[in-house]
Design a protein around this motif. Structure first.
Motif, PDB file in Angstrom:
ATOM      1  N   HIS A  71     -10.005  11.769   9.022  1.00  0.00           N
ATOM      2  CA  HIS A  71      -8.878  12.363   8.286  1.00  0.00           C
ATOM      3  C   HIS A  71      -8.317  11.422   7.220  1.00  0.00           C
ATOM      4  CE1 HIS A  71      -8.519  15.981  10.671  1.00  0.00           C
ATOM      5  NE2 HIS A  71      -8.455  15.291  11.794  1.00  0.00           N
ATOM      6  N   ALA A  72      -8.742  10.176   7.195  1.00  0.00           N
ATOM      7  CA  ALA A  72      -8.149   9.206   6.270  1.00  0.00           C
ATOM      8  C   ALA A  72      -8.499   9.547   4.829  1.00  0.00           C
ATOM      9  CB  ALA A  72      -8.635   7.797   6.596  1.00  0.00           C
ATOM     10  N   ALA A  73      -7.525   9.378   3.941  1.00  0.00           N
ATOM     11  CA  ALA A  73      -7.779   9.602   2.525  1.00  0.00           C
ATOM     12  C   ALA A  73      -8.664   8.504   1.963  1.00  0.00           C
ATOM     13  CB  ALA A  73      -6.458   9.644   1.761  1.00  0.00           C
ATOM     14  N   GLU A  74      -8.479   7.288   2.435  1.00  0.00           N
ATOM     15  CA  GLU A  74      -9.249   6.146   1.952  1.00  0.00           C
ATOM     16  C   GLU A  74      -9.541   5.233   3.138  1.00  0.00           C
ATOM     17  OE1 GLU A  74      -8.010   2.522  -0.683  1.00  0.00           O
ATOM     18  OE2 GLU A  74      -8.427   4.219  -2.020  1.00  0.00           O
TER      19      GLU A  74
ATOM     20  N   LEU B 160     -15.500  22.920   5.309  1.00  0.00           N
ATOM     21  CA  LEU B 160     -14.817  22.535   6.538  1.00  0.00           C
ATOM     22  C   LEU B 160     -14.054  21.225   6.374  1.00  0.00           C
ATOM     23  CD1 LEU B 160     -17.423  23.541   9.252  1.00  0.00           C
ATOM     24  CD2 LEU B 160     -15.089  24.398   9.055  1.00  0.00           C
ATOM     25  N   ASN B 161     -14.664  20.262   5.707  1.00  0.00           N
ATOM     26  CA  ASN B 161     -13.987  18.984   5.517  1.00  0.00           C
ATOM     27  C   ASN B 161     -12.763  19.122   4.619  1.00  0.00           C
ATOM     28  OD1 ASN B 161     -15.696  17.541   7.188  1.00  0.00           O
ATOM     29  ND2 ASN B 161     -17.158  17.118   5.549  1.00  0.00           N
ATOM     30  N   ASP B 162     -12.810  20.059   3.699  1.00  0.00           N
ATOM     31  CA  ASP B 162     -11.651  20.340   2.853  1.00  0.00           C
ATOM     32  C   ASP B 162     -10.561  21.041   3.663  1.00  0.00           C
ATOM     33  OD1 ASP B 162      -9.950  20.758   0.701  1.00  0.00           O
ATOM     34  OD2 ASP B 162     -11.031  22.518  -0.010  1.00  0.00           O
ATOM     35  N   TRP B 163     -10.901  22.109   4.356  1.00  0.00           N
ATOM     36  CA  TRP B 163      -9.911  22.911   5.063  1.00  0.00           C
ATOM     37  C   TRP B 163      -9.344  22.203   6.292  1.00  0.00           C
ATOM     38  CZ3 TRP B 163     -13.454  27.849   4.897  1.00  0.00           C
ATOM     39  CH2 TRP B 163     -13.484  28.340   3.585  1.00  0.00           C
ATOM     40  N   ALA B 164     -10.125  21.320   6.921  1.00  0.00           N
ATOM     41  CA  ALA B 164      -9.640  20.585   8.096  1.00  0.00           C
ATOM     42  C   ALA B 164      -9.108  19.207   7.727  1.00  0.00           C
ATOM     43  CB  ALA B 164     -10.751  20.458   9.128  1.00  0.00           C
ATOM     44  N   ALA B 165      -8.929  18.947   6.431  1.00  0.00           N
ATOM     45  CA  ALA B 165      -8.363  17.681   5.950  1.00  0.00           C
ATOM     46  C   ALA B 165      -9.147  16.482   6.476  1.00  0.00           C
ATOM     47  CB  ALA B 165      -6.887  17.575   6.328  1.00  0.00           C
ATOM     48  N   MET B 166     -10.462  16.501   6.275  1.00  0.00           N
ATOM     49  CA  MET B 166     -11.320  15.394   6.705  1.00  0.00           C
ATOM     50  C   MET B 166     -12.089  14.814   5.514  1.00  0.00           C
ATOM     51  SD  MET B 166     -12.725  16.485  10.495  1.00  0.00           S
ATOM     52  CE  MET B 166     -13.784  17.837   9.942  1.00  0.00           C
TER      53      MET B 166
ATOM     54  N   ASP C  92       1.985   6.463   9.442  1.00  0.00           N
ATOM     55  CA  ASP C  92       0.662   6.508   8.822  1.00  0.00           C
ATOM     56  C   ASP C  92      -0.081   5.224   9.171  1.00  0.00           C
ATOM     57  OD1 ASP C  92      -1.562   6.648   7.187  1.00  0.00           O
ATOM     58  OD2 ASP C  92      -0.433   7.065   5.349  1.00  0.00           O
ATOM     59  N   TYR C  93      -1.236   5.339   9.807  1.00  0.00           N
ATOM     60  CA  TYR C  93      -1.951   4.114  10.197  1.00  0.00           C
ATOM     61  C   TYR C  93      -2.587   3.390   9.013  1.00  0.00           C
ATOM     62  CZ  TYR C  93      -6.100   7.262  10.622  1.00  0.00           C
ATOM     63  OH  TYR C  93      -7.108   8.179  10.415  1.00  0.00           O
ATOM     64  N   ALA C  94      -2.496   3.969   7.821  1.00  0.00           N
ATOM     65  CA  ALA C  94      -2.936   3.246   6.629  1.00  0.00           C
ATOM     66  C   ALA C  94      -1.873   2.258   6.154  1.00  0.00           C
ATOM     67  CB  ALA C  94      -3.275   4.215   5.500  1.00  0.00           C
TER      68      ALA C  94
ATOM     69  N   MET D 271       0.829  -1.194   0.000  1.00  0.00           N
ATOM     70  CA  MET D 271       0.000   0.000   0.000  1.00  0.00           C
ATOM     71  C   MET D 271       0.866   1.247   0.000  1.00  0.00           C
ATOM     72  SD  MET D 271      -2.947  -1.106   2.723  1.00  0.00           S
ATOM     73  CE  MET D 271      -1.779  -1.861   3.845  1.00  0.00           C
ATOM     74  N   VAL D 272       0.464   2.238  -0.747  1.00  0.00           N
ATOM     75  CA  VAL D 272       1.231   3.485  -0.861  1.00  0.00           C
ATOM     76  C   VAL D 272       0.474   4.593  -0.142  1.00  0.00           C
ATOM     77  CG1 VAL D 272       2.206   5.178  -2.422  1.00  0.00           C
ATOM     78  CG2 VAL D 272       2.166   2.758  -3.086  1.00  0.00           C
ATOM     79  N   PRO D 273       1.116   5.301   0.789  1.00  0.00           N
ATOM     80  CA  PRO D 273       0.450   6.393   1.497  1.00  0.00           C
ATOM     81  C   PRO D 273       0.009   7.494   0.542  1.00  0.00           C
ATOM     82  CG  PRO D 273       2.541   5.810   2.557  1.00  0.00           C
ATOM     83  CD  PRO D 273       2.505   5.112   1.232  1.00  0.00           C
ATOM     84  N   ASP D 274      -1.087   8.156   0.862  1.00  0.00           N
ATOM     85  CA  ASP D 274      -1.535   9.317   0.104  1.00  0.00           C
ATOM     86  C   ASP D 274      -0.755  10.524   0.614  1.00  0.00           C
ATOM     87  OD1 ASP D 274      -2.965  11.665  -0.723  1.00  0.00           O
ATOM     88  OD2 ASP D 274      -4.646  10.371  -1.244  1.00  0.00           O
ATOM     89  N   VAL D 275       0.297  10.893  -0.103  1.00  0.00           N
ATOM     90  CA  VAL D 275       1.197  11.949   0.358  1.00  0.00           C
ATOM     91  C   VAL D 275       0.472  13.279   0.447  1.00  0.00           C
ATOM     92  CG1 VAL D 275       3.303  13.213  -0.146  1.00  0.00           C
ATOM     93  CG2 VAL D 275       3.205  10.747  -0.560  1.00  0.00           C
ATOM     94  N   ASN D 276      -0.399  13.566  -0.508  1.00  0.00           N
ATOM     95  CA  ASN D 276      -1.097  14.855  -0.498  1.00  0.00           C
ATOM     96  C   ASN D 276      -2.004  14.979   0.720  1.00  0.00           C
ATOM     97  OD1 ASN D 276       0.064  15.781  -2.893  1.00  0.00           O
ATOM     98  ND2 ASN D 276      -1.483  14.769  -4.149  1.00  0.00           N
ATOM     99  N   ASN D 277      -2.760  13.926   1.018  1.00  0.00           N
ATOM    100  CA  ASN D 277      -3.639  13.987   2.181  1.00  0.00           C
ATOM    101  C   ASN D 277      -2.825  14.046   3.469  1.00  0.00           C
ATOM    102  OD1 ASN D 277      -6.465  13.715   3.343  1.00  0.00           O
ATOM    103  ND2 ASN D 277      -5.438  12.014   4.347  1.00  0.00           N
TER     104      ASN D 277
END
Length: 280
Positions: free
Chosen positions: A145-148, A190-196, A123-125, A1-7
């Motif tokens: 906060h998880a990307a996926e 809010l979900n965009d700005w708070a990374a959720m 990263d817990y992913a 699995m590859v971490p989502d660096v942007n998130n």
């Protein structure tokens, strides 16, 4: 699995911005979750409510002393310390923010809980633990906060022993099309700005479906929103004037915590605070 660096970058940026660092430290001594209130509790007694929410988590985990438990998104380690000190659990905490991990280690040493607490930056992913390492896993308002979320839940399933318990204190929301336009747009911002990104996806029923698809048996979903509301309302009272000021000049994204306190209280009918309990 590859971490989502942007998130990952977005989450770290959110927690490192001045509003987050100062707000959490000033009001909650660095703890980053809501509290649990009983009838007639003062909404301003935040330490008591925080520790009670952590005790509720310990009760839902239902593990014997010495059980090994993963804290996914450990922050400064206050939740882990409560579970270790009150329930005798051995906690491995993982967090994306290196400063959180350093502070968690310092607090563990001060409390004399080093033998029970271990904290790592990561990263817990993509967990660096063998299969079937843990008796239980929990999140305390961090899966949003998880990307996926699917990837994370599969990873939780992998590191849990057969019969192990997963407990998640997370948010769920109404379908955007069933919300007034301004409320739906506020949640999106809010979900965009708070990374959720996962909170944006977690319409009612989604998290339990994803948990089951990851291989878990979902045991219980509890809506404890009303037990959390006194803290949210107190935050909204404090944030009302600062939020009005930044809103007047169009700088809401630079005061996300103030915005979330006011807007999540205003639109509380459209989201819930839930406890999800499942087993492998």
């Amino acid at each position: 699995m590859v971490p989502d660096v942007n998130n990952e970058r977005d989450v770290v940026r959110y927690y490192r911005q001045p509003g987050s660092r100062l707000g959490y430290r000033l009001f909650l001594h660095g703890t980053k979750h809501f509290g649990f209130y009983r009838e007639h509790d003062s909404p301003w007694n935040w330490p008591k409510a925080l520790r009670r929410m952590e005790d509720v988590l310990g009760e839902r985990l239902a593990q014997p002393p010495g059980a090994r438990v993963l804290d996914a998104g450990c922050g400064v380690g206050d939740v882990a310390a409560r579970l270790a000190g009150r329930f005798g659990l051995r906690i491995d905490g993982v967090d994306l923010v290196a400063a959180h991990v350093a502070e968690a280690r310092r607090r563990a040493r001060r409390r004399g809980l080093d033998p029970l607490l271990t904290f790592a930056h990561g990263d817990y992913a993509v967990l660096d633990f063998p299969d079937e390492s843990f008796d239980a896993v929990y999140t305390m308002e961090t899966l949003v906060h998880a990307a996926e979320a699917e990837t994370v839940l599969r990873e939780f399933h992998r590191v849990l022993k057969p019969g192990g318990r997963l407990v998640m204190f997370e948010y769920a929301r109404e379908v955007p099309t069933r919300m007034p336009g301004p409320a739906a747009e506020t949640f999106r911002q809010l979900n965009d700005w708070a990374a959720m990104p996962s909170f944006q996806r977690f319409v009612h029923g989604t998290l339990e479906r994803l948990t089951a698809e990851a291989g878990f048996s979902v045991r219980r979903v509890e809506d404890i929103s009303r037990s959390m509301w006194p803290m949210l309302r107190s935050f909204a009272v404090i944030a009302r004037l600062p939020y009005a000021a930044v809103r007047a000049v169009g700088l809401e994204r630079y005061a996300v915590n103030s915005m979330s306190a006011v807007e999540f209280w205003r639109h509380r009918a459209f989201w819930r605070y839930e406890i999800h309990s499942a087993e492998k």
